[in-house]
Every structure is written in structure tokens, then in C-alpha cells.
Scaffold this active site. Structure first.
Site, PDB file in Angstrom:
ATOM      1  N   ASN A 281      24.624  45.675  50.671  1.00 49.93           N
ATOM      2  CA  ASN A 281      26.130  45.397  50.845  1.00 49.93           C
ATOM      3  C   ASN A 281      26.521  44.193  50.702  1.00 49.93           C
ATOM      4  OD1 ASN A 281      28.730  45.782  52.706  1.00 49.93           O
ATOM      5  ND2 ASN A 281      27.401  44.298  53.719  1.00 49.93           N
TER       6      ASN A 281
ATOM      7  N   GLY B 239      23.810  41.535  54.513  1.00 47.90           N
ATOM      8  CA  GLY B 239      25.160  41.487  55.082  1.00 47.90           C
ATOM      9  C   GLY B 239      25.800  42.291  55.928  1.00 47.90           C
TER      10      GLY B 239
ATOM     11  N   TYR C  45      32.888  39.040  39.144  1.00 51.76           N
ATOM     12  CA  TYR C  45      32.722  40.135  40.154  1.00 51.76           C
ATOM     13  C   TYR C  45      32.528  41.478  39.571  1.00 51.76           C
ATOM     14  CZ  TYR C  45      33.711  42.593  44.636  1.00 51.76           C
ATOM     15  OH  TYR C  45      33.873  43.397  45.682  1.00 51.76           O
TER      16      TYR C  45
HETATM   17  P1  NDP Z   1      32.691  40.000  53.669  1.00 50.96           P
HETATM   18  O1  NDP Z   1      32.839  38.832  53.042  1.00 50.96           O
HETATM   19  O2  NDP Z   1      33.298  40.413  55.024  1.00 50.96           O
HETATM   20  O3  NDP Z   1      30.984  40.123  54.134  1.00 50.96           O
HETATM   21  C1  NDP Z   1      30.158  39.568  53.048  1.00 50.96           C
HETATM   22  C2  NDP Z   1      28.501  39.820  53.770  1.00 50.96           C
HETATM   23  O4  NDP Z   1      28.091  39.527  52.639  1.00 50.96           O
HETATM   24  C3  NDP Z   1      28.430  39.016  54.725  1.00 50.96           C
HETATM   25  O5  NDP Z   1      27.725  39.524  55.733  1.00 50.96           O
HETATM   26  C4  NDP Z   1      27.541  37.806  54.382  1.00 50.96           C
HETATM   27  O6  NDP Z   1      26.776  37.091  55.034  1.00 50.96           O
HETATM   28  C5  NDP Z   1      27.033  38.483  53.013  1.00 50.96           C
HETATM   29  N1  NDP Z   1      26.507  37.620  51.968  1.00 50.96           N
HETATM   30  C6  NDP Z   1      27.007  37.128  51.138  1.00 50.96           C
HETATM   31  N2  NDP Z   1      26.180  36.404  50.370  1.00 50.96           N
HETATM   32  C7  NDP Z   1      24.883  36.722  50.852  1.00 50.96           C
HETATM   33  C8  NDP Z   1      23.808  36.124  50.155  1.00 50.96           C
HETATM   34  N3  NDP Z   1      23.731  35.189  49.247  1.00 50.96           N
HETATM   35  N4  NDP Z   1      22.727  36.477  51.076  1.00 50.96           N
HETATM   36  C9  NDP Z   1      22.832  37.433  52.031  1.00 50.96           C
HETATM   37  N5  NDP Z   1      23.926  37.921  52.636  1.00 50.96           N
HETATM   38  C10 NDP Z   1      25.108  37.365  51.914  1.00 50.96           C
HETATM   39  O7  NDP Z   1      32.459  41.216  52.751  1.00 50.96           O
HETATM   40  P2  NDP Z   1      33.052  42.832  52.579  1.00 50.96           P
HETATM   41  O8  NDP Z   1      32.345  43.125  54.146  1.00 50.96           O
HETATM   42  O9  NDP Z   1      34.552  43.038  52.239  1.00 50.96           O
HETATM   43  O10 NDP Z   1      31.976  43.381  51.680  1.00 50.96           O
HETATM   44  C11 NDP Z   1      30.970  43.943  51.528  1.00 50.96           C
HETATM   45  C12 NDP Z   1      30.508  44.720  50.444  1.00 50.96           C
HETATM   46  O11 NDP Z   1      31.545  45.651  49.885  1.00 50.96           O
HETATM   47  C13 NDP Z   1      30.451  43.641  49.266  1.00 50.96           C
HETATM   48  O12 NDP Z   1      29.516  43.816  48.352  1.00 50.96           O
HETATM   49  C14 NDP Z   1      31.819  43.798  48.413  1.00 50.96           C
HETATM   50  O13 NDP Z   1      31.773  43.518  47.142  1.00 50.96           O
HETATM   51  C15 NDP Z   1      32.046  45.062  48.527  1.00 50.96           C
HETATM   52  N6  NDP Z   1      33.391  45.633  48.510  1.00 50.96           N
HETATM   53  C16 NDP Z   1      34.450  45.152  49.228  1.00 50.96           C
HETATM   54  C17 NDP Z   1      35.786  45.549  49.408  1.00 50.96           C
HETATM   55  C18 NDP Z   1      36.704  44.920  49.996  1.00 50.96           C
HETATM   56  O14 NDP Z   1      37.982  45.067  49.791  1.00 50.96           O
HETATM   57  N7  NDP Z   1      36.545  44.369  51.487  1.00 50.96           N
HETATM   58  C19 NDP Z   1      36.183  46.574  48.139  1.00 50.96           C
HETATM   59  C20 NDP Z   1      34.919  46.975  47.584  1.00 50.96           C
HETATM   60  C21 NDP Z   1      33.657  46.357  47.581  1.00 50.96           C
HETATM   61  P3  NDP Z   1      26.975  35.934  55.654  1.00 50.96           P
HETATM   62  O15 NDP Z   1      28.144  36.060  56.487  1.00 50.96           O
HETATM   63  O16 NDP Z   1      25.761  35.718  56.772  1.00 50.96           O
HETATM   64  O17 NDP Z   1      26.855  34.741  54.884  1.00 50.96           O
END
Ligand code: NDP
Length: 196
Positions: A90, A12, A155
Site C-alpha cells: 500500500n 504504510g 506516479y
Molecule cells: P497517505 O499519504 O495517506 O499514506 C501513505 C503511506 O505510505 C503512509 O503510511 C506512509 O508512511 C507510507 N510511505 C510512504 N513512503 C514510504 C516509504 N518509502 N516506505 C514506507 N512507507 C512509506 O496515502 P493514501 O493512504 O492516500 O495512499 C495509500 C496508497 O493508495 C498509495 O499507494 C496511493 O498511491 C494509493 N492510492 C491513493 C488514492 C487516493 O486518492 N488517496 C487513490 C488511488 C491510489 P509514513 O507516514 O510512515 O511515512
């Protein structure tokens, strides 16, 4: 350039936190492989921006929730770069709902992606790292995994499960020169929380 000659996979990595991590790893000299599912254009633009600066970078389409995709990513990175030094798990999703209204689908998709996806990549990349007797695995958990969160039974269960997975992987891989750690961030302004 502490990471010169190192190869890192960031799942991601096309946007949000993953993209910032991939950028930082690249800034420190690592070759970065980002995976994407839906964000093909941003992923390819990001890689193009890095390669224009002379950095080594690659984007691979992969659904982390599928073991076959994890195997393919591992094979492709090994064939292209010859090694995998760093894995940042991630990629993650949310599907919020009050617990009593949460559908089986909402439960399963989040568990399959946020927990199952990490298991699949640790399983496949970990084997590769064991051969080299070194590696760094970083799993992105969440404060929801530590404290729970409203409307996020799926989650918070996945992110708490990720901590157990991290601790077990750390114990199993320690003797092979591989460290496994988790980071549990609080709220960070990305697309994920845009609707909150
Ligand atoms: P975003 O929604 O901005 O990005 C999510 C990413 O995950 C995208 O790049 C997406 O790729 C990828 N993704 C989702 N599903 C899949 C899949 N099945 N296979 C491959 N790639 C996938 O999220 P964030 O950047 O905010 O979050 C990143 C990580 O940090 C996550 O694990 C989240 O739980 C964690 N987190 C976030 C927080 C926050 O406040 N934002 C707080 C704590 C943890 P694509 O766009 O190509 O689908």
C-alpha cells in the site's frame, strides 16, 4: 473471523488507506504487521489500540524503497509469527509536477517507492510464501495508472508499471498457490490528496 491465524503485512499501515486495510484485516482475525517510515507515533498508537483489544499487531520501521529493509521486514515477521499469509503493498508517495518541469529526483523517488518498493517486497515475501505454497498479495495501484493524471507522469508510470508487475507475479506464483492482484482506486480523501 475468516482470517483467524493468518498473518498480514500492510506497508504504510499507520495512516490513510493502509490503516483502514490493516484495521479491516484485524477485524477479520488476522495478526497485522504495519510498516511505517515517518509516522512512528501514529503507527505505535494504532498497534497499541489493537493489542489492547487482544489483537495481534506489530509496527516495523522500514523504507519500502530499500531492498535491505524489505528483507529485514520479511525476516522479522517470519521470526515473530512463523508465517506470512497476506501482503498488502500500500505504501506510496506523490511528487507532482508538469512533465517538462519534473526533476530527475521527483521521477526517481516516486518510481523507487511506488514501483521498486513493491518489487522488493514481492521478491522477499514471495519466497517465503512459496515455501508454504500459499499466499495472497494485493498491490494498491491507482486510476492514474489506468488513465494517466495531470502533473503525475512519475506516479502514473509507477502505478501502470505496478499492473504489469502484478500480472507477471500472478503468472509466476500461480503454481505455488499464491494469488497476486491489484486494486486501482479512484480519489479517496487522505493526506495524499489534501493539497489538491
Ligand atoms: P497517505 O499519504 O495517506 O499514506 C501513505 C503511506 O505510505 C503512509 O503510511 C506512509 O508512511 C507510507 N510511505 C510512504 N513512503 C514510504 C516509504 N518509502 N516506505 C514506507 N512507507 C512509506 O496515502 P493514501 O493512504 O492516500 O495512499 C495509500 C496508497 O493508495 C498509495 O499507494 C496511493 O498511491 C494509493 N492510492 C491513493 C488514492 C487516493 O486518492 N488517496 C487513490 C488511488 C491510489 P509514513 O507516514 O510512515 O511515512
Amino acid at each position: 473471523m475468516k482470517l483467524q491465524d493468518k498473518v498480514a503485512i500492510v506497508t504504510g499501515g499507520s495512516r490513510g488507506i493502509g490503516r483502514a486495510i490493516a484495521q479491516a484485516l484485524s477485524d477479520h482475525g488476522a495478526a497485522v504487521v504495519i510498516t511505517y517510515l515517518k509516522s512512528e507515533v501514529p503507527a505505535k498508537e494504532f498497534v497499541a489500540a489493537l493489542t489492547e483489544k487482544g489483537r495481534k499487531a506489530m509496527a516495523l520501521e522500514a523504507d519500502v524503497a530499500q531492498l535491505a529493509h524489505a528483507k529485514r521486514v520479511t525476516d522479522q515477521v517470519r521470526e515473530h509469527f512463523g508465517r506470512i499469509d497476506i501482503l498488502v503493498n500500500n505504501a506510496g508517495i506523490t511528487a507532482d509536477n508538469y512533465l517538462t518541469f519534473m526533476t530527475e529526483q521527483e521521477w526517481r523517488t516516486v518510481l523507487d517507492t511506488d514501483l521498486g518498493g513493491v518489487f522488493y517486497l514481492i521478491k522477499t515475501v514471495g519466497k517465503e510464501m512459496m515455501r508454504k505454497k500459499s499466499g495472497r498479495i494485493i498491490n494498491i495501484s491507482s486510476d492514474a495508472g489506468l488513465m494517466g493524471d495531470m502533473m503525475r507522469a512519475n506516479y502514473s508510470a509507477a502505478k501502470a508499471g505496478l499492473l504489469g508487475l502484478t500480472k507477471t507475479a500472478a503468472r509466476e506464483f500461480a503454481a505455488h498457490g499464491i494469488t497476486v492482484n491489484a486494486v486501482a482506486p479512484g480519489l479517496i480523501e487522505t493526506d495524499m490528496i489534501a493539497g489538491m
